[in-house]
Design an enzyme around this catalytic site. Structure first.
Site, PDB file in Angstrom:
ATOM      1  CB  CYS A  16      17.435  56.537 -18.716  1.00  0.00           C
ATOM      2  SG  CYS A  16      16.699  56.119 -17.143  1.00  0.00           S
ATOM      3  CD  GLU A  45      21.273  54.023 -11.767  1.00  0.00           C
ATOM      4  OE1 GLU A  45      21.036  53.490 -12.836  1.00  0.00           O
ATOM      5  OE2 GLU A  45      21.517  53.675 -10.565  1.00  0.00           O
ATOM      6  CD  GLU A  74      20.203  56.789 -24.025  1.00  0.00           C
ATOM      7  OE1 GLU A  74      21.192  57.420 -24.126  1.00  0.00           O
ATOM      8  OE2 GLU A  74      19.348  56.454 -23.152  1.00  0.00           O
ATOM      9  CE  LYS A 100      26.479  70.339 -14.596  1.00  0.00           C
ATOM     10  NZ  LYS A 100      25.804  71.281 -15.288  1.00  0.00           N
TER      11      LYS A 100
HETATM   12  P1  NAP Z   1      24.806  64.246 -20.105  1.00  0.00           P
HETATM   13  O1  NAP Z   1      25.471  65.294 -21.430  1.00  0.00           O
HETATM   14  O2  NAP Z   1      25.684  63.092 -19.997  1.00  0.00           O
HETATM   15  O3  NAP Z   1      24.806  65.357 -18.934  1.00  0.00           O
HETATM   16  C1  NAP Z   1      24.584  65.013 -17.600  1.00  0.00           C
HETATM   17  C2  NAP Z   1      24.940  65.925 -16.519  1.00  0.00           C
HETATM   18  O4  NAP Z   1      26.344  65.959 -16.489  1.00  0.00           O
HETATM   19  C3  NAP Z   1      24.801  67.414 -17.055  1.00  0.00           C
HETATM   20  O5  NAP Z   1      24.330  68.136 -15.759  1.00  0.00           O
HETATM   21  C4  NAP Z   1      25.854  67.995 -17.702  1.00  0.00           C
HETATM   22  O6  NAP Z   1      25.963  69.136 -17.663  1.00  0.00           O
HETATM   23  C5  NAP Z   1      26.873  67.200 -16.874  1.00  0.00           C
HETATM   24  N1  NAP Z   1      28.067  66.839 -17.399  1.00  0.00           N
HETATM   25  C6  NAP Z   1      28.377  67.223 -18.969  1.00  0.00           C
HETATM   26  N2  NAP Z   1      30.051  66.761 -19.230  1.00  0.00           N
HETATM   27  C7  NAP Z   1      30.347  66.592 -17.675  1.00  0.00           C
HETATM   28  C8  NAP Z   1      31.565  66.163 -17.401  1.00  0.00           C
HETATM   29  N3  NAP Z   1      32.627  65.990 -18.263  1.00  0.00           N
HETATM   30  N4  NAP Z   1      31.937  66.086 -16.073  1.00  0.00           N
HETATM   31  C9  NAP Z   1      30.876  66.026 -15.127  1.00  0.00           C
HETATM   32  N5  NAP Z   1      29.623  66.439 -15.587  1.00  0.00           N
HETATM   33  C10 NAP Z   1      29.252  66.611 -16.889  1.00  0.00           C
HETATM   34  O7  NAP Z   1      23.456  63.731 -20.295  1.00  0.00           O
HETATM   35  P2  NAP Z   1      22.094  64.450 -20.808  1.00  0.00           P
HETATM   36  O8  NAP Z   1      22.131  64.745 -22.303  1.00  0.00           O
HETATM   37  O9  NAP Z   1      21.810  65.653 -19.706  1.00  0.00           O
HETATM   38  O10 NAP Z   1      21.089  63.132 -20.236  1.00  0.00           O
HETATM   39  C11 NAP Z   1      20.702  62.424 -21.132  1.00  0.00           C
HETATM   40  C12 NAP Z   1      21.247  61.031 -21.146  1.00  0.00           C
HETATM   41  O11 NAP Z   1      21.147  60.603 -19.648  1.00  0.00           O
HETATM   42  C13 NAP Z   1      20.786  59.833 -21.819  1.00  0.00           C
HETATM   43  O12 NAP Z   1      21.849  59.201 -22.076  1.00  0.00           O
HETATM   44  C14 NAP Z   1      20.264  59.172 -20.820  1.00  0.00           C
HETATM   45  O13 NAP Z   1      19.814  57.798 -21.040  1.00  0.00           O
HETATM   46  C15 NAP Z   1      20.740  59.312 -19.698  1.00  0.00           C
HETATM   47  N6  NAP Z   1      19.640  59.049 -18.537  1.00  0.00           N
HETATM   48  C16 NAP Z   1      19.852  58.161 -17.671  1.00  0.00           C
HETATM   49  C17 NAP Z   1      19.156  57.584 -16.508  1.00  0.00           C
HETATM   50  C18 NAP Z   1      19.308  56.597 -15.740  1.00  0.00           C
HETATM   51  O14 NAP Z   1      18.835  56.166 -14.619  1.00  0.00           O
HETATM   52  N7  NAP Z   1      20.130  55.428 -16.210  1.00  0.00           N
HETATM   53  C19 NAP Z   1      18.262  58.268 -16.200  1.00  0.00           C
HETATM   54  C20 NAP Z   1      17.716  59.567 -17.065  1.00  0.00           C
HETATM   55  C21 NAP Z   1      18.674  59.793 -18.251  1.00  0.00           C
HETATM   56  P3  NAP Z   1      25.559  70.099 -18.879  1.00  0.00           P
HETATM   57  O15 NAP Z   1      23.926  70.014 -18.886  1.00  0.00           O
HETATM   58  O16 NAP Z   1      25.793  71.588 -18.443  1.00  0.00           O
HETATM   59  O17 NAP Z   1      26.339  69.628 -20.150  1.00  0.00           O
END
Ligand code: NAP
Ligand code: MG
Length: 496
Positions: free
Chosen positions: A296, A262, A398, A188
């Site tokens: 990230c 992650e 963050e 997804k």
């Molecule tokens: P997010 O809001 O947590 O969403 C990540 C993914 O999860 C998306 O596909 C999202 O779908 C889905 N999702 C949302 N709610 C969910 C739920 N309740 N259950 C299962 N899946 C769900 O993160 P983002 O805003 O896309 O990305 C930014 C974040 O990613 C930042 O905090 C960044 O630090 C982190 N990140 C971490 C790393 C690492 O390796 N540690 C690398 C890159 C990014 P939708 O898009 O459809 O909402």
């Protein structure tokens, strides 16, 4: 620069109505379409369907049905598929890059590297096949010749859930080890970036991976939740925010389902008193503001010695201030827009809090005014705040946008104050130490409480584990340690 009209004319995927299920692009039964928007112009240019419960059942069921054949191959045979996938990804590099840039505004010079990087990850994991295939017999310590055969079985059907900042890499780093291990997957992607990943799926299909092993469904966050909790899923691999990571961890805890997470970060660049600031300036954007601050592990807190504070602040502000912001399709662009209207609001709120809490703006600090077709885009001026107090929100939370905070440490009696400031965070993902003496800098890196730290640069090494401590996650990706997250061990004991 290639125009948007030319890009849209050449892209194979804009408005789509299908998911990849059971080895074929399959029309969705639901008429709901979610928009795909170019953050540089705010124009909608694509759309994708939202998967239904029935489609989820079909994808997970198909993935389960595909397991015996796929996991029954030798890992060396699966590795050959991985190498073919890498070739097929490289053949799709330009359309993949253009699609990614139109989805999330990542500058084209960065997205042009995405296919090569993805191919490199597949090729790296392909080299690890012997770790799975080689006979692994371990003697009992008692010395009577009894031994255990250690089997590395695939964990099963994996749900791969990815964010929007690096939509290719953050899927591939899960997909490649899962496939090598003999798992099948349901992917997804994030709602902001649902189209670029289709080139990876096409590469998988062109490489001849059996039907059902890899599935792609698009849908909103609540669909991700349904996927994570689906009874046919054996393991979850997630990259995204810490709050969503916690929800997924709770669900997986209840289900006793293995999960890798992650998550977010708030990493620090410690500048030692003997740092070469010119050398620091050369790597600053990549290590502290890569992808318009939407990476990230980047070190968005710069911890500068009191004895050189003004000098450090001046170099950081000058480096960020002179980098070009503009159209992400333009090759000279360093900073694009942020990825979405939602991200624009979040980042602007942090910038406002920095102003309100008394930090001093050295460069940026406002929404960026762009002309022409970019005038409605989600542009924020790359921003550097000085005189940031460790308790300010811009220091602790963050931001995930183009904002750097410069803190001050007392270097009159050594660098312990800098290490304490760097470790005074809920997160533990990345970090960097800038120092003239590399051994002394590494000794400081050793004391940083995070999963990865760089000395005078930050890179990601496909063979070294990458993961977060504390609120930055659970488990690791990359390397043998990353591969092992897709394994279920079994020991078969034999009498000597
Ligand atoms: P997010 O809001 O947590 O969403 C990540 C993914 O999860 C998306 O596909 C999202 O779908 C889905 N999702 C949302 N709610 C969910 C739920 N309740 N259950 C299962 N899946 C769900 O993160 P983002 O805003 O896309 O990305 C930014 C974040 O990613 C930042 O905090 C960044 O630090 C982190 N990140 C971490 C790393 C690492 O390796 N540690 C690398 C890159 C990014 P939708 O898009 O459809 O909402
Ligand atoms: Mg989100």
């Amino acid at each position: 620069m290639i125009s948007r009209a030319e890009v849209l004319a050449r892209l194979p995927y804009t408005h789509v109505d299908d998911h990849f299920i059971g080895g074929a692009w399959t029309a969705s039964s639901d008429m709901t379409r979610n928009p795909v928007t170019d953050p540089a112009t705010n124009e909608q240019w694509g759309s994708v369907p939202a998967a239904t419960e029935a489609e989820l059942d079909q994808a997970v069921g198909g993935a389960r049905a595909a397991l015996p054949e796929w996991s029954g191959l030798q890992a060396a045979d699966r590795a050959e598929f991985l190498v073919r996938i890498a070739d097929e990804i490289e053949a799709r590099a330009e359309d993949l890059a253009l699609t990614n840039t139109l989805e999330n505004g990542t500058p084209i010079t960065e997205t042009r590297g995405a296919a090569a990087n993805a191919a490199g990850i597949f090729r790296h994991f392909a080299t690890l096949a012997s770790w799975l295939d080689d006979e692994d017999a371990r003697l009992f310590p008692v010395g009577d010749g009894s031994y255990s055969v250690v089997r590395k079985d695939p964990v099963g059907v994996c749900a791969l859930v990815a964010p929007w900042n690096f939509p290719i890499n953050l899927v591939v780093v899960k997909l490649a080890p899962a496939l090598l291990a003999g798992c099948s997957v349901v992917i997804k992607p994030a709602s902001v970036t649902p189209l670029s990943i289709r080139f990876i799926i096409d590469a998988v299909a062109a490489a001849g991976v059996p039907a059902g092993v890899v599935n792609l469904l698009t849908g909103p966050g609540r669909f991700g939740d349904a996927l994570v909790k689906h009874p046919g899923v054996d393991k979850v691999a997630f990259t995204g925010s810490t709050p969503v990571g916690r929800q997924i961890a709770s669900a997986c805890g209840q289900l006793l389902r293995p999960v890798t997470l992650e998550l977010g970060g708030k990493s620090s660049a410690i500048v030692l008193p003997d740092a070469d600031l010119h050398a620091m300036s050369n790597v600053l954007i990549r290590s502290c503001m890569r992808n318009t601050g939407q990476t990230c592990y980047i070190s968005t807190r710069i911890i500068a010695p009191a004895s050189r504070y003004d000098e450090v602040a001046e170099v950081v502000a000058a480096t960020i201030g002179r980098a070009q912001q503009g159209d992400p399709l333009e090759e000279s662009t360093v900073f694009g827009p942020v990825a979405s209207a939602a991200q624009f609001s979040t980042v602007m709120e942090y910038i406002d809090s920095g102003h309100a809490q008394g930090a001093r703006v050295l460069t940026g600090g406002e929404a960026a005014e762009m002309g022409g077709e970019l005038s409605a885009g989600q542009f924020i001026e790359p921003t550097v705040f000085a005189e940031v107090d460790p308790a300010m929100r811009i220091s602790t939370e963050e931001i995930f946008g183009p904002v750097i905070s410069i803190l001050r440490y007392d270097d009159s009696a050594g660098v312990q104050d800098a290490i304490d400031l760097a470790n005074n965070t809920e997160f533990g993902l990345g970090g960097i130490v800038f120092g003239g003496d590399e051994d002394r800098a590494q000794a400081v890196a050793d004391q940083v409480d995070s999963g990865s730290v760089g000395v005078n640069f930050f890179g990601s090494n496909h063979s070294a584990p990458f993961g977060g401590r504390h609120d930055s996650g659970l488990g690791v990706e990359y390397g043998l340690e990353g591969l092992s997250q897709y394994i279920s061990y079994k020991s078969i004991h034999r009498k000597g």
